[in-house]
Design an enzyme around this catalytic site. Structure first.
Site, PDB file in Angstrom:
ATOM      1  N   ARG A 111     -12.739  12.726   3.985  1.00  0.00           N
ATOM      2  CA  ARG A 111     -11.451  13.400   4.219  1.00  0.00           C
ATOM      3  C   ARG A 111     -10.948  14.052   2.943  1.00  0.00           C
ATOM      4  NH1 ARG A 111      -7.903   8.948   5.566  1.00  0.00           N
ATOM      5  NH2 ARG A 111      -6.233  10.450   5.718  1.00  0.00           N
TER       6      ARG A 111
ATOM      7  N   ASP B 291     -13.914   3.205   6.885  1.00  0.00           N
ATOM      8  CA  ASP B 291     -12.882   3.906   6.117  1.00  0.00           C
ATOM      9  C   ASP B 291     -13.397   4.290   4.740  1.00  0.00           C
ATOM     10  OD1 ASP B 291     -10.198   4.892   5.479  1.00  0.00           O
ATOM     11  OD2 ASP B 291     -10.231   3.255   4.042  1.00  0.00           O
TER      12      ASP B 291
ATOM     13  N   HIS C 287       0.858  -1.190   0.000  1.00  0.00           N
ATOM     14  CA  HIS C 287       0.000   0.000   0.000  1.00  0.00           C
ATOM     15  C   HIS C 287       0.888   1.233   0.000  1.00  0.00           C
ATOM     16  CE1 HIS C 287      -4.119   1.525   0.391  1.00  0.00           C
ATOM     17  NE2 HIS C 287      -3.564   2.562   0.975  1.00  0.00           N
TER      18      HIS C 287
ATOM     19  N   SER D  29      -6.724   4.536   8.346  1.00  0.00           N
ATOM     20  CA  SER D  29      -7.331   4.288   7.047  1.00  0.00           C
ATOM     21  C   SER D  29      -6.612   3.141   6.328  1.00  0.00           C
ATOM     22  CB  SER D  29      -7.257   5.584   6.225  1.00  0.00           C
ATOM     23  OG  SER D  29      -7.471   5.340   4.871  1.00  0.00           O
TER      24      SER D  29
ATOM     25  N   LYS E  39      -7.970  -1.247   6.249  1.00  0.00           N
ATOM     26  CA  LYS E  39      -8.201  -1.972   4.985  1.00  0.00           C
ATOM     27  C   LYS E  39      -7.276  -3.172   4.874  1.00  0.00           C
ATOM     28  CE  LYS E  39      -7.536   1.645   2.112  1.00  0.00           C
ATOM     29  NZ  LYS E  39      -7.891   2.960   2.622  1.00  0.00           N
TER      30      LYS E  39
HETATM   31  N1  URA Z   1      -4.083   5.775   1.541  1.00  0.00           N
HETATM   32  C1  URA Z   1      -5.146   5.396   2.287  1.00  0.00           C
HETATM   33  O1  URA Z   1      -5.700   4.318   2.095  1.00  0.00           O
HETATM   34  N2  URA Z   1      -5.589   6.232   3.233  1.00  0.00           N
HETATM   35  C2  URA Z   1      -5.010   7.428   3.503  1.00  0.00           C
HETATM   36  O2  URA Z   1      -5.449   8.097   4.382  1.00  0.00           O
HETATM   37  C3  URA Z   1      -3.895   7.812   2.717  1.00  0.00           C
HETATM   38  C4  URA Z   1      -3.442   6.969   1.747  1.00  0.00           C
END
Ligand code: URA
Length: 447
Positions: free
Chosen positions: A172, A165, A86, A187, A191
């Site tokens: 956001r 999220d 990620h 966040s 996930k």
């Molecule tokens: N990627 C995400 O999934 N969430 C964030 O807040 C920033 C980058």
């Protein structure tokens, strides 16, 4: 849910820099997910958190509440060590599209749940959806089936995976509450911990175009993410990577798919491919298909050279309903109606390209969202003919803007004029991957 609280009181507490209990945070997240706290109250809470932060206990309660707002998947019936990557978000960051097929082609299952564009940064889902027909909304049975069949799957958050999220991310994005370490950590990790992985690689971007502008902040974010991952028993390795200028030469959803295809065909830009191979090599190592990161990097490069990574990408496009003719012939993709050239105003070397402004310019051209309900234009974006270190001559075209919103072009030209610095002396090339952070600490990273 046991106890009930007053949302206004909790917002006020955060505004007054008081800390919230685990139960209070759970209440906010559960009630928001159940639609009993409206967006405007959550926006106020997010802004208060943005301004006043969270302590470690609050941050951990926040991540857990987000994670358990939905299902935590168990993929143990699928053989292999499942590894995902990620990114904390950047400009021109199309790495997921290149590295997921590489890693899967090397035998490591990659169950990838991605996000949409956030603020000035692009999102993998929006890029995938620029491929006509590509379905990122698979249900969880199909998620398992596709992963078992192809060793990779690319989806967005379902209503089952960290739904808190899913909603908060979109909020956001449009309330200027993105660049906040506990909010980003909650966040990302909610996930990632929900998707059924065994190990995780994190690309923590650092620089003008990242949410974390300094090495100190990026390190703190990386350490927070690694410690959350390890606390869930998942081996987690983070890298700090440069995000001062856009990655690669293309910004915008379809344009970035095009550049990813180039990467998979062995024609990718050096900066993109350097970071891709480090992250992919680490995933291959964590997935137990290499005995070191170095060996993983060699395998990653081999999968591009022998065509197996590109073949894997084609397979997944077909499996998820995408029109593979555009992958084989990207030149046939529809073009935006307007193209505008940006020219150098003097001779010299490009010494700075402020990535953040390029991200905002992409958004103005139609590649991102200003409001939750905005539609993305897949053809909109920017092609850079030159990057930092390149020599330019006065009057030479250095960027091209693609849009269906001609009224945005004046603003974009003004924005980019301020984002480019041309100097007489060529600058040093930035180091793309500077540090590795894992449970043992932080180390400078050298290839
Ligand atoms: N990627 C995400 O999934 N969430 C964030 O807040 C920033 C980058």
């Amino acid at each position: 849910m046991s106890k009930s609280y007053n949302a206004v009181e909790l917002i006020r507490k955060k505004r007054q820099k008081e800390s919230l209990s685990k139960e209070e945070i759970e209440f906010l997240i559960q009630e928001y997910t159940a639609d009993r706290i409206p967006d405007y109250q959550m926006s106020a809470f997010l802004m208060a958190t943005f301004l006043n932060g969270m302590n470690n206990d609050e941050a951990s309660a926040f991540t857990k509440a987000m994670l358990y707002s939905g299902t935590v998947l168990d993929l143990s019936e699928i053989p292999g060590t499942k590894v995902d990557k990620h990114s904390t978000g950047g400009v021109g960051d199309k790495l997921s599209l290149i590295l997921a097929p590489i890693v899967a082609a090397c035998g490591v299952p990659v169950p990838m749940i991605s996000g949409r564009g956030l603020g000035h940064s692009g999102g993998t889902l929006d890029k995938l959806e620029s491929i006509p027909g590509f379905n990122v909304n698979l249900n969880l049975d199909d998620y398992r089936r596709v992963l078992a069949k192809h060793k990779m799957v690319l989806i967005g958050q379902t209503e089952e995976i960290a739904p808190a999220d899913k909603r908060m991310y979109a909020l956001r994005d449009v309330t200027a509450t993105v660049e906040c370490i506990p909010l980003i950590a909650g966040s990302i990790m909610s996930k990632k911990m929900a998707e059924g992985i065994d190990a995780l690689v994190l690309d923590v971007k650092c620089g003008d175009g990242a949410f974390m502008k300094t090495v100190e902040d990026a390190t703190l974010l990386a350490q927070t993410l690694v410690s959350i991952g390890e606390s869930f028993g998942k081996q987690t390795i983070a890298f700090l990577t440069n995000m001062d200028q856009p990655l690669g030469y293309k910004i915008g959803n379809w344009l970035e798919v095009e550049e990813s295809i180039d990467g998979l065909l062995g024609k990718g830009p050096d900066d993109i491919m350097e970071v891709t191979h480090v992250l992919a090599g680490t995933m291959i190592y964590l997935g137990k298909k290499a005995s070191s990161i170095q060996e993983g990097i060699q395998k990653s490069k081999a999968s591009i050279a022998d065509g197996s990574a590109f073949a894997k990408f084609r397979d997944i496009v077909i499996e998820q309903g995408g029109d593979v003719r555009f992958i084989d012939h990207p030149e046939n993709y529809p073009k935006s109606a307007h193209v505008s050239e940006f020219k150098a105003d003097k001779d010299g070397y490009i010494s700075k390209l402020d990535a953040f402004s390029f991200g905002i310019a992409g958004l103005e051209l139609g590649a991102g969202r200003k409001k939750k309900e905005d539609r993305i234009d897949p053809t909109a974006g920017i092609v850079l003919e030159k990057k930092v270190g390149d020599r330019v001559s006065k009057g030479e075209t250095i960027f091209r803007f693609y849009t269906n919103r001609p009224e945005a072009l004046d603003t974009v030209h003004e924005l980019i004029a301020k984002a480019v610095t041309i100097s007489m002396i060529g600058p040093k090339q930035p180091q793309m991957v500077s540090h590795k952070i894992d449970k043992n600490g932080i180390m400078p990273f050298n290839l």
